[in-house]
Design an enzyme around this catalytic site. Sequence first.
Site, PDB file in Angstrom:
ATOM      1  N   ARG A 183      73.557 -21.847  20.901  1.00 24.13           N
ATOM      2  CA  ARG A 183      73.382 -20.635  20.111  1.00 24.13           C
ATOM      3  C   ARG A 183      71.933 -20.555  19.635  1.00 24.13           C
ATOM      4  NH1 ARG A 183      77.366 -18.666  21.951  1.00 24.13           N
ATOM      5  NH2 ARG A 183      79.318 -18.204  20.884  1.00 24.13           N
TER       6      ARG A 183
ATOM      7  N   HIS B 265      71.678 -14.395  27.706  1.00 20.00           N
ATOM      8  CA  HIS B 265      73.015 -14.933  27.375  1.00 20.00           C
ATOM      9  C   HIS B 265      73.960 -14.825  28.577  1.00 20.00           C
ATOM     10  CE1 HIS B 265      75.783 -15.819  23.711  1.00 20.00           C
ATOM     11  NE2 HIS B 265      76.333 -16.297  24.806  1.00 20.00           N
TER      12      HIS B 265
HETATM   13  C1  GLV Z   1      79.712 -17.434  24.722  1.00 20.68           C
HETATM   14  O1  GLV Z   1      78.669 -17.439  24.166  1.00 20.68           O
HETATM   15  C2  GLV Z   1      80.875 -18.144  24.278  1.00 20.68           C
HETATM   16  O2  GLV Z   1      80.901 -18.600  23.132  1.00 20.68           O
HETATM   17  O3  GLV Z   1      81.820 -18.262  25.061  1.00 20.68           O
END
Ligand code: GLV
Length: 310
Positions: free
Chosen positions: A225, A273
């Site tokens: 993250r 992401h």
């Molecule tokens: C993506 O970021 C997840 O947490 O699956």
Amino acid sequence: MPKLLFVAAEPKPERWTDAIRQACPEVEVIVWKDDGQVHDADYAIVWRPPPALFAREHKLKALFNLGAGVDGLLGLDKLPAELPIIRLEDAGMSVQMAEFVIHQVVEQTRDMAVYRAQQRQGLWRIQRPITRTEWPIGVLGMGRIGARVANALAALDYAVSAWVRTPRPGNPLPVFVGKAGLRDMLARTRIVVNTLPLTDETRDIMDYDFFSALLPGAIVINVGRGEHLVDDDLLRAIAEGKVHSATLDVFREEPLPPQHPFWQSPNITITPHVSARTLREETIAQIVTKMRALEAGEPVTGLVNPSRGY
Ligand code: GLV
């Protein structure tokens, strides 16, 4: 007929809801709308839901998180403390993550950027062969994703160690535990890969001290993250040569704002992401299996422990 609410800001929610109806005809599937309507739903599939969900729906028996990380959920106002939260367990994510990380590692260890630059100059020049001992790797987190990443790298004969909060028996890799263990692991790590869940304990873990503890000219790969990383500390560590380069897939603010200095840093690779996408088919199959188990009064795995944060 149990009612299932779909609460995720998907551009085409019907792609999900149609597939859920097909996989699980015995549920009534409803797409959440910001219209104040109460559905008295039994279950909800959520990704970063609005707090209004919990103000309106009081009959929920469980939440299914549309991802592995539940950090966007646990801090929410009005989230009932006793409501079971079930996160995605792998569902096709760990293989993607392992592939993504291996790609980034091999970019460095096999001099791919150098060969691309040579190609532009029409240069046929052989670089030094890879010496695996020069590239010790440290993986933060040994959940489903971290373990797959670490094992995939170890299978390519990289020297991989792992850092965990609590040791788990049966892992063949060298494992470092807790705060003191982190220092020890970083001191022998040149490529660090973050797969941790975001919790109060792990927020801002990758700071200047962290980068300074790594072997010189380190490589940072963040697929956890954005909040794990102190952005300015990474830029400083790069400027000082402590960190050679970084691949970042996650950010404090997503999309990464256009004026963010990461965009302009030649030593930073940015991906939006995507290191492990949530795959619709696998995800729905997993959620439907678990929902049926819950309806039958059977236990399910992937239950989040809110005090632990994952
Ligand atoms: C993506 O970021 C997840 O947490 O699956």
